[in-house]
Write a protein that holds these residues in place. Structure first.
Motif, PDB file in Angstrom:
ATOM      1  N   THR A 101       0.831  -1.210   0.000  1.00  0.00           N
ATOM      2  CA  THR A 101       0.000   0.000   0.000  1.00  0.00           C
ATOM      3  C   THR A 101       0.866   1.261   0.000  1.00  0.00           C
ATOM      4  OG1 THR A 101      -0.098  -0.186   2.391  1.00  0.00           O
ATOM      5  CG2 THR A 101      -1.969  -1.071   1.159  1.00  0.00           C
ATOM      6  N   ASP A 102       2.171   1.090   0.207  1.00  0.00           N
ATOM      7  CA  ASP A 102       3.091   2.241   0.220  1.00  0.00           C
ATOM      8  C   ASP A 102       4.255   1.966  -0.719  1.00  0.00           C
ATOM      9  OD1 ASP A 102       2.158   3.908   2.757  1.00  0.00           O
ATOM     10  OD2 ASP A 102       1.988   1.769   3.198  1.00  0.00           O
ATOM     11  N   GLU A 103       5.036   2.997  -0.943  1.00  0.00           N
ATOM     12  CA  GLU A 103       6.228   2.818  -1.774  1.00  0.00           C
ATOM     13  C   GLU A 103       7.165   1.785  -1.151  1.00  0.00           C
ATOM     14  OE1 GLU A 103       8.264   6.556  -1.902  1.00  0.00           O
ATOM     15  OE2 GLU A 103       6.991   7.365  -3.482  1.00  0.00           O
ATOM     16  N   GLU A 104       7.859   1.069  -1.996  1.00  0.00           N
ATOM     17  CA  GLU A 104       8.958   0.220  -1.501  1.00  0.00           C
ATOM     18  C   GLU A 104      10.254   0.908  -1.895  1.00  0.00           C
ATOM     19  OE1 GLU A 104       8.516  -3.977  -1.742  1.00  0.00           O
ATOM     20  OE2 GLU A 104      10.589  -4.276  -2.343  1.00  0.00           O
ATOM     21  N   ILE A 105      11.024   1.317  -0.887  1.00  0.00           N
ATOM     22  CA  ILE A 105      12.233   2.106  -1.151  1.00  0.00           C
ATOM     23  C   ILE A 105      13.435   1.330  -0.622  1.00  0.00           C
ATOM     24  CG2 ILE A 105      13.367   4.325  -0.766  1.00  0.00           C
ATOM     25  CD1 ILE A 105      10.157   4.676   0.556  1.00  0.00           C
ATOM     26  N   ALA A 139       3.630   2.643  -4.740  1.00  0.00           N
ATOM     27  CA  ALA A 139       2.549   1.885  -4.094  1.00  0.00           C
ATOM     28  C   ALA A 139       1.659   1.303  -5.178  1.00  0.00           C
ATOM     29  CB  ALA A 139       1.739   2.812  -3.201  1.00  0.00           C
ATOM     30  N   GLY A 140       1.240   0.056  -4.989  1.00  0.00           N
ATOM     31  CA  GLY A 140       0.273  -0.539  -5.920  1.00  0.00           C
ATOM     32  C   GLY A 140       0.870  -1.221  -7.128  1.00  0.00           C
ATOM     33  N   ILE A 141       2.195  -1.181  -7.288  1.00  0.00           N
ATOM     34  CA  ILE A 141       2.789  -1.868  -8.450  1.00  0.00           C
ATOM     35  C   ILE A 141       3.024  -3.339  -8.084  1.00  0.00           C
ATOM     36  CG2 ILE A 141       5.214  -1.356  -7.847  1.00  0.00           C
ATOM     37  CD1 ILE A 141       5.769  -1.037 -10.839  1.00  0.00           C
ATOM     38  N   PRO A 167       2.960  -7.542   2.454  1.00  0.00           N
ATOM     39  CA  PRO A 167       2.782  -7.782   1.015  1.00  0.00           C
ATOM     40  C   PRO A 167       1.373  -8.319   0.748  1.00  0.00           C
ATOM     41  CG  PRO A 167       4.015  -9.600   2.016  1.00  0.00           C
ATOM     42  CD  PRO A 167       3.585  -8.695   3.141  1.00  0.00           C
ATOM     43  N   TYR A 168       0.763  -7.867  -0.319  1.00  0.00           N
ATOM     44  CA  TYR A 168      -0.531  -8.409  -0.752  1.00  0.00           C
ATOM     45  C   TYR A 168      -0.272  -9.137  -2.061  1.00  0.00           C
ATOM     46  CZ  TYR A 168      -2.431  -5.306   2.760  1.00  0.00           C
ATOM     47  OH  TYR A 168      -2.696  -4.688   3.957  1.00  0.00           O
ATOM     48  N   ASN A 169      -0.392 -10.447  -1.988  1.00  0.00           N
ATOM     49  CA  ASN A 169      -0.087 -11.227  -3.189  1.00  0.00           C
ATOM     50  C   ASN A 169      -1.155 -11.027  -4.255  1.00  0.00           C
ATOM     51  OD1 ASN A 169       2.199 -12.108  -2.030  1.00  0.00           O
ATOM     52  ND2 ASN A 169       1.581 -14.243  -1.792  1.00  0.00           N
ATOM     53  N   ARG A 170      -0.715 -11.126  -5.490  1.00  0.00           N
ATOM     54  CA  ARG A 170      -1.646 -11.010  -6.602  1.00  0.00           C
ATOM     55  C   ARG A 170      -2.623 -12.178  -6.558  1.00  0.00           C
ATOM     56  NH1 ARG A 170      -0.145  -9.226 -12.773  1.00  0.00           N
ATOM     57  NH2 ARG A 170      -2.288  -8.946 -13.383  1.00  0.00           N
ATOM     58  N   PRO A 171      -3.915 -12.030  -6.771  1.00  0.00           N
ATOM     59  CA  PRO A 171      -4.579 -10.808  -7.223  1.00  0.00           C
ATOM     60  C   PRO A 171      -4.941  -9.868  -6.074  1.00  0.00           C
ATOM     61  CG  PRO A 171      -6.155 -12.613  -7.132  1.00  0.00           C
ATOM     62  CD  PRO A 171      -4.840 -13.172  -6.708  1.00  0.00           C
ATOM     63  N   ALA A 172      -4.628  -8.589  -6.305  1.00  0.00           N
ATOM     64  CA  ALA A 172      -5.006  -7.564  -5.337  1.00  0.00           C
ATOM     65  C   ALA A 172      -5.553  -6.376  -6.119  1.00  0.00           C
ATOM     66  CB  ALA A 172      -3.795  -7.166  -4.509  1.00  0.00           C
ATOM     67  N   ASP A 173      -6.248  -6.693  -7.222  1.00  0.00           N
ATOM     68  CA  ASP A 173      -6.664  -5.652  -8.164  1.00  0.00           C
ATOM     69  C   ASP A 173      -7.691  -4.682  -7.600  1.00  0.00           C
ATOM     70  OD1 ASP A 173      -4.997  -6.956  -9.839  1.00  0.00           O
ATOM     71  OD2 ASP A 173      -6.572  -7.985 -10.958  1.00  0.00           O
ATOM     72  N   GLU A 174      -8.445  -5.154  -6.588  1.00  0.00           N
ATOM     73  CA  GLU A 174      -9.493  -4.277  -6.060  1.00  0.00           C
ATOM     74  C   GLU A 174      -8.952  -3.274  -5.046  1.00  0.00           C
ATOM     75  OE1 GLU A 174     -12.162  -4.478  -7.698  1.00  0.00           O
ATOM     76  OE2 GLU A 174     -11.367  -6.279  -8.662  1.00  0.00           O
ATOM     77  N   MET A 175      -7.726  -3.459  -4.635  1.00  0.00           N
ATOM     78  CA  MET A 175      -7.208  -2.561  -3.581  1.00  0.00           C
ATOM     79  C   MET A 175      -7.096  -1.124  -4.091  1.00  0.00           C
ATOM     80  SD  MET A 175      -4.400  -4.895  -1.663  1.00  0.00           S
ATOM     81  CE  MET A 175      -4.110  -3.643  -0.419  1.00  0.00           C
ATOM     82  N   GLU A 176      -7.344  -0.212  -3.165  1.00  0.00           N
ATOM     83  CA  GLU A 176      -7.351   1.203  -3.540  1.00  0.00           C
ATOM     84  C   GLU A 176      -5.989   1.627  -4.126  1.00  0.00           C
ATOM     85  OE1 GLU A 176      -9.021   3.501  -0.384  1.00  0.00           O
ATOM     86  OE2 GLU A 176      -8.274   5.361  -1.283  1.00  0.00           O
ATOM     87  N   CYS A 177      -4.927   1.155  -3.477  1.00  0.00           N
ATOM     88  CA  CYS A 177      -3.596   1.568  -3.949  1.00  0.00           C
ATOM     89  C   CYS A 177      -3.346   1.067  -5.370  1.00  0.00           C
ATOM     90  CB  CYS A 177      -2.502   1.098  -2.998  1.00  0.00           C
ATOM     91  SG  CYS A 177      -2.372  -0.687  -2.901  1.00  0.00           S
ATOM     92  N   ARG A 178      -3.897  -0.100  -5.703  1.00  0.00           N
ATOM     93  CA  ARG A 178      -3.739  -0.635  -7.066  1.00  0.00           C
ATOM     94  C   ARG A 178      -4.505   0.234  -8.063  1.00  0.00           C
ATOM     95  NH1 ARG A 178      -0.369  -2.872 -10.493  1.00  0.00           N
ATOM     96  NH2 ARG A 178      -1.481  -3.700 -12.275  1.00  0.00           N
TER      97      ARG A 178
END
Ligand SMILES: CSCCC(=O)/C(O)=C/O
Ligand SMILES: [Fe+2]
Ligand code: NI
Length: 316
Positions: A101-105, A139-141, A167-178
């Motif tokens: 849901t956030d950037e991975e840096i 976020a969301g990639i 981590p949210y494993n795919r599928p996570a297409d409905e998530m707001e960040c996606r």
């Protein structure tokens, strides 16, 4: 890890093959197909800086990036069989396609590895990181990580505020960040630019590089690396046939009006920037409120729909 050799080199990114061989190999396509950092940023939103890992504590650029992007947290992660507790399980999880849901840096202090990111056409792009590479995955990639055959990486993990590593494993297409990621990357930032690839998005917000370049035609730019793949189904073909007239209409009539109020709250450099085509005057000579309203409300969803139809009908 005394035997680990770390060397700093220019970051490389390439399209991956589909082989299921050892994930730690390079997995190039044949022939190899690299992409530039500009193309990487443009097609995925992934950002990259090369810094000096030996002197980052005194490096003003490192401080500047942290300050400007609000990175207030940092810790160290050392990934290798001997340094990471539950190594096998973690490595497996890192390599499962997921999003956050956030950037991975990450800032690589030593060693190396690969961040794989999905572009909007479902290709895997492998980004090799070595000492001195700072990478930001938005976020969301959808992405994953693997060590390479050296089996070692030491990296700083940065974060805005309290870290959330879930981590949210795919599928996570409905998530707001996606959804937000798709929105940003299909409409605004994959913009058609008068200056060539990579200029449509940048590391800073609200600079002239980021404004005035909003086009509904991200799919249809010949310089995009996967342009050929887009012509693989009837909708895409139809879209491409519409290109010249749509592009002309957009650049001459709508864009000069729509882009400015959509994207820049602060017009400061806009009028003086030499980078802009005369087709996109800044500020617009006059912005009829109805045109503003129509373009702001209707064009993004229409284009989003076309894009989704175009990219979901068949694998490209
Ligand atoms: C080099 S950091 C290890 C990978 C990681 O932390 C992560 O979240 C991958 O998605
Ligand atoms: Fe991750
Ligand atoms: Ni050692």
């Amino acid at each position: 890890m005394g035997n680990i050799i770390t060397k700093s080199r220019m970051v490389r990114a390439w399209y991956m093959d589909n082989s299921t061989e050892d994930q730690r190999l390079e997995h190039h396509q044949t022939p190899q197909k690299f992409l530039s950092l500009d193309d990487l940023a443009e097609s995925t939103g992934v950002l990259h800086w090369k810094l000096d890992a030996d002197s980052y504590l005194e490096d003003p650029q490192f401080e500047k990036i942290k300050r400007e992007r609000g990175y207030s947290y940092q810790d160290l992660i050392e990934v290798s069989p001997s340094t990471l507790p539950n190594y096998e399980e973690k490595i497996k999880n890192f390599f499962a396609e997921h999003l956050h849901t956030d950037e991975e840096i990450r800032f690589v202090l030593a060693g190396s590895g690969y961040f794989d990111v999905r572009d909007l056409e479902e290709n895997w792009i492998r980004v090799e990181v070595t000492q001195g590479d700072m990478i930001v995955l938005p976020a969301g990639i959808y992405h994953r990580f693997t060590l390479d055959t050296n089996n070692y990486i030491k990296a700083l993990r940065l974060f805005v505020g309290e870290p959330v590593w879930t981590p949210y494993n795919r599928p996570a297409d409905e998530m707001e960040c996606r959804q937000e990621y798709l929105q940003k990357n299909t409409i605004c930032n994959l913009a058609s630019t008068p200056n060539g690839p990579g200029k449509g998005r940048g590391k800073e917000e609200n600079t002239p590089d980021n404004v005035g370049l909003w086009s509904p035609l991200p799919l249809l730019r010949p310089h995009r690396p996967n342009y050929q793949g887009l012509l693989s189904n009837p909708i895409k073909i139809l879209l491409s046939l519409c290109t010249p007239s749509w592009q002309l209409l957009w650049s001459m009539v709508i864009s000069p009006h729509a882009a400015y109020p959509l994207h820049t709250p602060t017009p400061s450099r806009a009028t003086t920037s030499p980078e802009y085509s005369p087709l996109r005057p800044f500020p617009p000579p006059s912005i009829p409120p109805t045109i503003q309203l129509i373009s702001r409300i209707f064009l993004p969803p229409i284009h989003q729909l076309l894009f989704q139809l175009g990219s979901s009908k068949s694998p490209s």
